[in-house]
Structures are given as C-alpha cells and as structure tokens.
Enzyme design. Structure first.
Site, short mmCIF file in Angstrom:
data_model
loop_
_atom_site.label_atom_id
_atom_site.label_comp_id
_atom_site.label_asym_id
_atom_site.label_seq_id
_atom_site.Cartn_x
_atom_site.Cartn_y
_atom_site.Cartn_z
N GLN A 87 0.87 -1.27 0.14
CA GLN A 87 0.07 0.00 -0.15
C GLN A 87 0.81 1.22 0.12
OE1 GLN A 87 -3.43 -0.44 2.89
NE2 GLN A 87 -2.04 -1.98 3.37
N VAL A 89 3.48 4.25 -0.91
CA VAL A 89 3.84 4.95 -2.22
C VAL A 89 5.38 4.96 -2.37
CG1 VAL A 89 1.76 5.58 -2.44
CG2 VAL A 89 3.22 7.18 -1.16
N HIS A 105 -1.43 1.50 -4.12
CA HIS A 105 -1.91 2.89 -4.20
C HIS A 105 -0.94 4.13 -4.67
CE1 HIS A 105 -3.98 2.00 0.05
NE2 HIS A 105 -4.68 1.51 -0.88
#
Ligand code: OAD
Length: 232
Positions: A87, A89, A105
């Site tokens: 998840q 970044v 994400h």
C-alpha cells in the site's frame, strides 16, 4: 519454487523514518486526509496536494530501506519467489532489490498526465517538485497516487497474486483501508498466514500474529521460512 506473497503497509517503512498514517503523530494527525489525499480535495485545491506530495518526495530522498525490506529481498536467494504487494507509495522495496513489487496506492516518485492516466513519468531526483502548472511533454501532471474516492486498478492483479501464495505475510498495516485490507480473503484455505505488527489489528483465527516491529518480526520470519539464522 514456493511463492511467498507479502502485503505491506506504512509500518514496514516506519523504522526507515517515514511516518505512518494512523499511529500517534502519524501523517493524518497533521494533515487533513480529505484535503491532501482525496479526489475531491485534489479538485478543490490541486496546489496544496502537489505541495503535500513534494514534501513526501523530499522526505523519501533522505531515508534508506531497513532490514525488513532487505530481508524480503534476501529470501529471493533462499529459494522463495517473493511477491510484494504494497500500500506504500515509497520506493523502499525496489531500493532493497525486491524483484516483484505491486503498488496498490501508486508511486510517489511518479506523476501522470491529467488528461491521460496511462502516460506516466518517473521524476528525476533533481526535479522532484511539481505544481498544477508543471508540463511534461506538453501535458499537465498530477501525483501518480490513488486518492480516496478513486478506483484501485492494481487490486485485481493483486488478488490473483494473493490467490497463488504458498505462504502469505502481512506487515505493518492497520487493515482499515479497502480494498487492500481484503487481500487476505483471496488466499487459499490452508495456506500459512503471518501478520507482523507491534500493534496488530484484529485478524481471523488461524493467522499467526508476530507482535513485533517489522525488522524484528522479519528476522523471526526469516528463521521460520529458511531454518537459518538471519543475515541482518
Ligand atoms: P496505518 O498508519 O493505518 O497503519 C500503520 C500500521 O503500522 C499500524 O498497524 C501500526 O501498528 C504499524 N506499525 C507502526 N510502527 C511499526 C513498525 N516499526 N513495524 C511494523 N509495523 C509498525 O498505515 P496503512 O495501514 O499502511 O493510503 O495505511 C493504509 C493506507 O491509508 C495508506 O496506503 C494510505 C493511507 O491513507 C493512501 O494515502 C491512498
């Protein structure tokens, strides 16, 4: 080769010095999430959203992968086919050498055209700042981030990877953001599941919880999976 599928959240990068979102002092305590990380917020004030991600990029330039990221890469040399579904970044899994990384994400170091989601560029370290006026190859750009209220295009490929796991591991996530939190449902019955987190969320019976930080927990898991002492 046996497939190890690892679902990671902000907690795996905490020991590298990147704030998590929902812990005390986390990012969402200091920034209104719906202003800086939602589709509506972006439409309302794109300059603020660009500034928020400019800051995140600068912070990322000053940190390094930690032993948890590195041990996941080490397992690739120990006979495991390791698939990371994150998840996060940040790019710490890639910088640690992991071969297969799926970002649910989005990616901090990338931007995409506002008029064509398939046109994606990696930012150069010397040009990390973007604004709503920034032009790349004639296109205005936005952070390559999945904002709240937006679809999660990498979720479906991630469910397929999860469905092939021989061992499934969850590290450092509060399991509150969907659909990411639902990945566990795609793991086949009978597959061993481990969850490493110092403050774990409630998980179904059968999941082995390793109540520890990512680096401590990964050292323990490395021993379980390889039968060897940890190299880090
Ligand atoms: P959260 O901030 O919600 O949860 C962080 C988790 O990491 C918690 O369960 C902590 O207990 C755990 N943690 C803290 N320190 C740790 C350490 N040293 N080692 C291991 N675990 C530790 O972060 P996520 O679950 O990743 O999305 O958040 C999910 C999504 O919400 C993010 O991807 C982000 C956010 O809004 C977007 O912005 C699209």
């Amino acid at each position: 080769m046996k497939k190890l599928v690892v679902s990671t959240g902000a907690g795996i990068s905490a020991e590298s010095g990147i704030s998590t979102f929902r812990d005390a002092g986390g990012l969402w305590e200091n920034y209104p999430v719906m202003d800086v990380a939602s589709h509506d917020g972006y439409v309302r004030n794109p300059a603020l959203v660009h500034r928020f991600y400019n800051e995140r990029r600068k912070a990322l330039m000053n940190v390094e992968p930690n032993a948890a990221h590195l041990l996941l890469h080490d397992l690739e040399s120990e006979g495991w086919e390791v698939y990371v579904i994150t998840q996060n970044v940040d790019n710490l899994h890639e910088r640690a050498g992991s071969t297969h990384v799926t970002h649910l994400h989005g990616e901090l170091m990338k931007v995409r055209a506002t008029d064509n989601e398939h046109l994606v560029w990696e930012l150069r370290p010397e040009a990390l700042e973007t604004t709503p006026e920034t032009l790349i190859e004639g296109h205005h750009v936005r952070p390559h981030i999945v904002f709240f209220q937006e679809a999660v295009p990498m979720f479906e490929p991630a469910t397929e990877i999860a469905g092939e796991a021989d061992v499934f591991v969850i590290i450092g996530t509060s399991l509150v953001v969907y659909p990411a939190a639902a990945l566990l449902q795609y793991v086949r019955r009978g597959v061993p599941v481990y969850y490493i987190d110092p403050n774990p969320a409630a998980v179904p019976a059968g999941v082995t919880v390793i109540r520890a930080t990512a680096t401590e927990g990964m050292r323990e898991l490395y021993k379980i999976l390889t039968g060897k002492d940890t190299p880090r």
